[in-house]
Design a protein around this motif. Structure first.
Motif, mmCIF file in Angstrom:
data_model
loop_
_atom_site.group_PDB
_atom_site.id
_atom_site.type_symbol
_atom_site.label_atom_id
_atom_site.label_comp_id
_atom_site.label_asym_id
_atom_site.label_seq_id
_atom_site.Cartn_x
_atom_site.Cartn_y
_atom_site.Cartn_z
ATOM 1 N N ARG A 93 10.276 3.148 2.056
ATOM 2 C CA ARG A 93 10.266 4.580 2.283
ATOM 3 C C ARG A 93 8.807 4.997 2.426
ATOM 4 O O ARG A 93 7.977 4.650 1.587
ATOM 5 C CB ARG A 93 10.903 5.349 1.111
ATOM 6 N N PRO A 94 8.471 5.713 3.488
ATOM 7 C CA PRO A 94 7.086 6.181 3.627
ATOM 8 C C PRO A 94 6.688 7.021 2.419
ATOM 9 O O PRO A 94 7.471 7.855 1.948
ATOM 10 C CB PRO A 94 7.115 7.022 4.903
ATOM 11 N N TYR A 100 3.677 11.817 -4.586
ATOM 12 C CA TYR A 100 3.925 10.613 -5.384
ATOM 13 C C TYR A 100 5.290 10.646 -6.062
ATOM 14 O O TYR A 100 5.684 11.649 -6.652
ATOM 15 C CB TYR A 100 2.836 10.469 -6.446
ATOM 16 N N SER A 101 6.016 9.528 -5.979
ATOM 17 C CA SER A 101 7.304 9.384 -6.652
ATOM 18 C C SER A 101 7.308 8.077 -7.422
ATOM 19 O O SER A 101 7.335 6.994 -6.830
ATOM 20 C CB SER A 101 8.454 9.408 -5.650
ATOM 21 N N LEU A 102 7.303 8.161 -8.734
ATOM 22 C CA LEU A 102 7.340 6.952 -9.553
ATOM 23 C C LEU A 102 8.644 6.187 -9.326
ATOM 24 O O LEU A 102 8.644 4.952 -9.273
ATOM 25 C CB LEU A 102 7.193 7.310 -11.030
ATOM 26 N N GLN A 107 11.333 1.341 -7.272
ATOM 27 C CA GLN A 107 12.376 0.750 -6.427
ATOM 28 C C GLN A 107 11.780 -0.259 -5.452
ATOM 29 O O GLN A 107 12.338 -1.343 -5.238
ATOM 30 C CB GLN A 107 13.121 1.852 -5.663
ATOM 31 N N HIS A 108 10.654 0.080 -4.842
ATOM 32 C CA HIS A 108 9.973 -0.872 -3.966
ATOM 33 C C HIS A 108 9.608 -2.144 -4.735
ATOM 34 O O HIS A 108 9.793 -3.263 -4.241
ATOM 35 C CB HIS A 108 8.700 -0.252 -3.387
ATOM 36 N N LEU A 109 9.086 -1.954 -5.929
ATOM 37 C CA LEU A 109 8.663 -3.101 -6.736
ATOM 38 C C LEU A 109 9.839 -4.014 -7.054
ATOM 39 O O LEU A 109 9.750 -5.245 -6.921
ATOM 40 C CB LEU A 109 8.011 -2.601 -8.027
ATOM 41 N N GLN A 110 10.958 -3.421 -7.464
ATOM 42 C CA GLN A 110 12.116 -4.216 -7.865
ATOM 43 C C GLN A 110 12.684 -5.025 -6.696
ATOM 44 O O GLN A 110 12.988 -6.213 -6.840
ATOM 45 C CB GLN A 110 13.207 -3.301 -8.441
ATOM 46 N N ALA A 152 3.799 2.868 -1.562
ATOM 47 C CA ALA A 152 4.784 2.119 -2.339
ATOM 48 C C ALA A 152 5.046 0.745 -1.749
ATOM 49 O O ALA A 152 5.215 -0.236 -2.481
ATOM 50 C CB ALA A 152 6.091 2.913 -2.421
ATOM 51 N N TYR A 153 5.092 0.655 -0.429
ATOM 52 C CA TYR A 153 5.482 -0.572 0.260
ATOM 53 C C TYR A 153 4.360 -1.610 0.296
ATOM 54 O O TYR A 153 4.565 -2.783 -0.034
ATOM 55 C CB TYR A 153 5.907 -0.210 1.677
ATOM 56 N N GLY A 154 3.175 -1.183 0.700
ATOM 57 C CA GLY A 154 2.074 -2.111 0.912
ATOM 58 C C GLY A 154 1.715 -2.964 -0.293
ATOM 59 O O GLY A 154 1.559 -4.187 -0.161
ATOM 60 N N PRO A 155 1.568 -2.378 -1.495
ATOM 61 C CA PRO A 155 1.207 -3.201 -2.651
ATOM 62 C C PRO A 155 2.223 -4.287 -2.971
ATOM 63 O O PRO A 155 1.853 -5.371 -3.427
ATOM 64 C CB PRO A 155 1.110 -2.178 -3.785
ATOM 65 N N THR A 156 3.519 -4.020 -2.735
ATOM 66 C CA THR A 156 4.517 -5.055 -3.012
ATOM 67 C C THR A 156 4.378 -6.218 -2.040
ATOM 68 O O THR A 156 4.576 -7.379 -2.406
ATOM 69 C CB THR A 156 5.947 -4.493 -2.935
#
Length: 253
Positions: A93-94, A100-102, A107-110, A152-156
């Motif tokens: 999700r962009p 910011y949404s924790l 969710q991205h991390l999981q 959210a996406y890039g770090p994962t």
């Protein structure tokens, strides 16, 4: 120079793909099936997996949530053999820091990273015991360096890149191949959310052919399309005083 044993003959090989209900995962599973592999597909969408099996006789569906370690382990334990496992589950999700949404970060991390750890926990004992096999992690060029809309996406994906590099160092002498897949923009349900023009956009089928071509060459990193990914690699080498202005000019953000 090949960094992995080349994978050219898939006949009779069992390949487990996690995240194969659509996009790159589904296309890769279909191509492997066509080359004689015993394909096992997993994802949360059971109906999509059943549809795949109906179109690819002999394939096996194991529905699961990659964020559920017990489900991933149970699926792995149900397989008689594992010659290769491909982690291509993805969530996107962009997001920018100004919104910011924790919950979205977690969710991205999981899905994108922790799910890969669950897969490793489930398959590494088997692969180490048998002394052969292959692990492939699907990351993204978004993991090369920081990008707008990719908070959210890039770090994962960066974490997956580092994980694959370290796995390669740890497992190479054990006879287990490790590869890292870093696509650019691929036409999938995830990228359909983007409201900007995506340069060098390719289809999932094109991506799947690039992946199998990379495995056949024994490559560690398989990145495509080159006309875009090489440019992204070059940008990531710039000093920050040049990188940040270049990204702002390119994206307008």
């Amino acid at each position: 120079m090949a960094l992995n044993p080349p994978l050219t003959d898939w006949r009779g090989k069992t390949v487990w793909l996690i995240g194969a209900s659509s996009g790159i995962g589904r296309a890769t599973a279909g191509l492997l099936h066509g080359q004689g592999a015993q394909v096992v597909v997993s994802a949360r969408q059971a109906a999509a997996l059943d549809a795949f099996v109906a179109e690819h006789p002999g394939a096996q569906a194991l529905p699961l949530d990659a964020a559920d370690p017990a489900a991933v382990r149970a699926a792995a334990d149900s397989l008689d053999r594992i010659d290769a496992v491909v982690y291509c589950a993805g969530y996107y999700r962009p997001q920018r820091a100004t919104a910011y949404s924790l919950a979205e970060m977690q969710q991205h991390l999981q899905v994108n990273y922790v799910g890969a750890l669950h897969m490793l926990d489930a398959v590494l004992p088997t692969l180490l015991r048998q002394g052969h096999g292959h692990i492939s992690l699907v990351a993204s060029v978004a993991g090369y360096s920081g990008l707008p809309q990719s908070l959210a996406y890039g770090p994962t994906k960066a974490a997956l890149i580092n994980l694959a590099e370290t796995l390669y160092l740890d497992l190479h002498d054990s006879g287990i191949g490790v590869s890292l897949v870093c696509p650019g923009f691929v036409q999938t349900p995830l990228t359909a959310q983007n409201e900007f023009q995506m340069p060098a956009l390719i289809t999932p089928d094109q991506a799947a052919h690039e992946i199998l071509r990379g495995w056949a060459k024994g490559q560690f990193e398989i990145h495509f399309p080159k006309r875009f990914t090489r440019w992204m690699k070059t940008l990531a080498l710039l000093p920050y005083r040049a990188y940040f202005p270049a990204i702002r000019r390119m994206t307008g953000l």
